[in-house]
Scaffold this motif. Structure first.
Motif, PDB file in Angstrom:
ATOM      1  N   CYS A  64     -10.800   6.554  -0.774  1.00 34.88           N
ATOM      2  CA  CYS A  64      -9.378   6.265   0.235  1.00 34.88           C
ATOM      3  C   CYS A  64      -9.064   7.400   0.963  1.00 34.88           C
ATOM      4  O   CYS A  64      -8.859   8.522   0.487  1.00 34.88           O
ATOM      5  CB  CYS A  64      -8.246   5.947  -0.944  1.00 34.88           C
ATOM      6  N   TYR A 120      -5.264  -0.376  -7.051  1.00 34.79           N
ATOM      7  CA  TYR A 120      -4.452  -0.895  -7.885  1.00 34.79           C
ATOM      8  C   TYR A 120      -4.182  -2.345  -7.970  1.00 34.79           C
ATOM      9  O   TYR A 120      -3.558  -2.865  -9.022  1.00 34.79           O
ATOM     10  CB  TYR A 120      -3.099  -0.167  -7.580  1.00 34.79           C
ATOM     11  N   CYS A 139     -10.211   6.345  -7.164  1.00 38.31           N
ATOM     12  CA  CYS A 139      -9.871   6.465  -5.682  1.00 38.31           C
ATOM     13  C   CYS A 139     -10.881   7.448  -4.741  1.00 38.31           C
ATOM     14  O   CYS A 139     -10.765   7.284  -3.578  1.00 38.31           O
ATOM     15  CB  CYS A 139      -8.650   6.751  -5.283  1.00 38.31           C
ATOM     16  N   HIS A 160       0.874  -1.267   0.141  1.00 36.79           N
ATOM     17  CA  HIS A 160      -0.138  -0.159   0.138  1.00 36.79           C
ATOM     18  C   HIS A 160       1.012   1.271  -0.028  1.00 36.79           C
ATOM     19  O   HIS A 160       1.755   1.272   0.660  1.00 36.79           O
ATOM     20  CB  HIS A 160      -0.895   0.106   1.250  1.00 36.79           C
ATOM     21  N   CYS A 174      -1.608  10.577  -1.678  1.00 39.06           N
ATOM     22  CA  CYS A 174      -0.798   9.290  -2.518  1.00 39.06           C
ATOM     23  C   CYS A 174      -0.607   9.629  -3.845  1.00 39.06           C
ATOM     24  O   CYS A 174      -1.089  10.352  -4.658  1.00 39.06           O
ATOM     25  CB  CYS A 174      -1.924   8.424  -2.704  1.00 39.06           C
ATOM     26  N   CYS A 197      -6.443  -1.019  -1.917  1.00 38.81           N
ATOM     27  CA  CYS A 197      -5.968   0.007  -2.836  1.00 38.81           C
ATOM     28  C   CYS A 197      -6.385  -0.440  -4.179  1.00 38.81           C
ATOM     29  O   CYS A 197      -6.310  -1.731  -4.562  1.00 38.81           O
ATOM     30  CB  CYS A 197      -4.409   0.073  -2.826  1.00 38.81           C
ATOM     31  N   ARG A 235      -5.911   9.352  -0.213  1.00 40.71           N
ATOM     32  CA  ARG A 235      -5.569   9.630  -1.395  1.00 40.71           C
ATOM     33  C   ARG A 235      -4.941  11.284  -1.636  1.00 40.71           C
ATOM     34  O   ARG A 235      -4.388  11.573  -2.398  1.00 40.71           O
ATOM     35  CB  ARG A 235      -7.138   9.753  -2.355  1.00 40.71           C
TER      36      ARG A 235
END
Ligand code: SF4
Length: 348
Positions: free
Chosen positions: A282, A321, A295, A252, A288, A319, A285
């Motif tokens: 998230c 991704y 997100c 993460h 990030c 996450c 974010r």
């Protein structure tokens, strides 16, 4: 040591705790789920304010209410519903679940000698006479690294330094031979020799079947004790997995940022505190480097397996991704392993 979680000692599902303050309400624990098996050590890591301590204090209901309020979720300990209104939590605390607080003064009564407090903790929960309990108290003080334990057993809490008081608090938490120990930074104020002794003591108790839920900023303690790691940010768990997997392949972006703060010797550095987190999507974010449109909005992203899809070690990250349609390698390649430096064998 790690089990299969089919019948865990502690099972936490979707735990939610709010903290109400003048500035507003904080979702201090926001949908936290995890399990601890018998003989297993699970470690919570994350910056201050991420919800680690409030999570631990919510399990047995000792979080101060108000300002906190446990608003949802279930906590099951050895088949007992700890959130049920008719459960006698005070009978379980101390006897079956020991708690080491970050501030040892929480556990120590200044009016009584540490020996009296240990003897009381032992005799309340076990049927032993006072002489036997006193012997056990002295033994426990010695095992947590109090020198001249037979003399110091009659001293009062104010006669112990901060590090010594912390060790006494560990002894009190272990006095009743709990099935589960919840320990919040139990080795912070002790030197490396005493830390090694405490780690040996805890390892022995884990071998005997005690479960351990540990909070620490010290990655060496994590490496020495933990079977599994839970990384917390903004009241939620954002990454979970076996300690080797998380240390070797932090997945993460928050875990990666946290590990980037690790100086290679001892503790994770504190990251700057923030007033507000995004209310949806998230929580990480705003900081990030990999954030994309998806997100934002909705709930915190669900957990996705980290690895090749065939991984069965439980390593997972909250996450997007790691879900379908993204190249997780973009993030995975940005992570810095801390395994080597945290488990390094230099001798300090
Ligand atoms: S879900 Fe998005 S914002 Fe959150 S950590 Fe992953 S990439 Fe970053």
């Amino acid at each position: 040591m790690s089990g299969d979680h089919s019948d865990p000692l502690l099972a936490v599902e979707d735990l939610r705790t709010l903290i109400r303050a003048d500035r507003g309400t904080v979702r201090a624990v926001d949908g936290v789920s995890f399990a601890v098996d018998r003989g297993e050590a699970v470690c919570l890591v994350g910056e201050s304010g991420s919800g680690k301590s409030v999570t631990c204090e919510s399990l047995t209901g000792i979080v101060p209410q108000p300002p906190a309020e446990i608003v949802g979720g279930s906590v099951t300990f050895d088949g007992i519903d700890l959130r049920a209104a008719d459960t006698d939590r005070s009978a379980i605390r101390g006897a079956r679940i020991g708690h080491v607080f970050q501030n040892p003064q929480h556990a120590l009564d200044p009016v009584y000698s540490v020996g009296d407090q240990l003897v009381e903790a032992i005799t309340i929960h076990r049927e032993v006479d006072e002489a036997t309990a006193r012997e056990r108290a002295i033994d426990l003080l010695g095992r947590v690294g109090i020198p001249r334990a037979a003399q110091r057993v009659d001293d009062y809490p104010h006669e112990f330094s901060g590090g010594m008081a912390q060790r006494v608090a560990v002894a009190i938490a272990l006095a009743a031979e709990p099935d589960l120990l919840i320990a919040d930074e139990p080795t912070t104020a002790v030197d490396v020799t005493v830390q090694a002794r405490l780690i040996d003591l805890l390892r022995g108790l884990l071998d005997d079947g005690m479960g351990l839920l540990l909070i620490t900023h010290d990655l060496r303690v994590v490496a020495a004790l933990a079977d599994r790691v839970l990384v917390m940010f903004g009241g939620t768990i954002v990454e979970r997995g076996p300690v080797e997997a998380v240390f070797d392949r932090p997945a993460h972006p928050y875990t990666q940022a946290l590990f980037d703060s690790y100086d290679g010797t001892t503790r994770l550095a504190e990251r700057p505190s923030r007033d507000e987190l995004p209310a949806d999507g998230c929580r990480f974010r705003a900081e990030c480097p990999h954030a994309v449109e998806s997100c934002a909005g909705g709930e915190q992203p669900g957990f996705h397996t980290v690895g090749d899809g065939a991984s069965t070690d439980g390593h997972a990250a909250s996450c997007v991704y790691y879900g379908d349609g993204y190249d997780a390698e973009v993030i995975q390649s940005a992570g810095r392993a801390v395994q080597q430096s945290a488990t390094g064998d230099d001798d300090d």
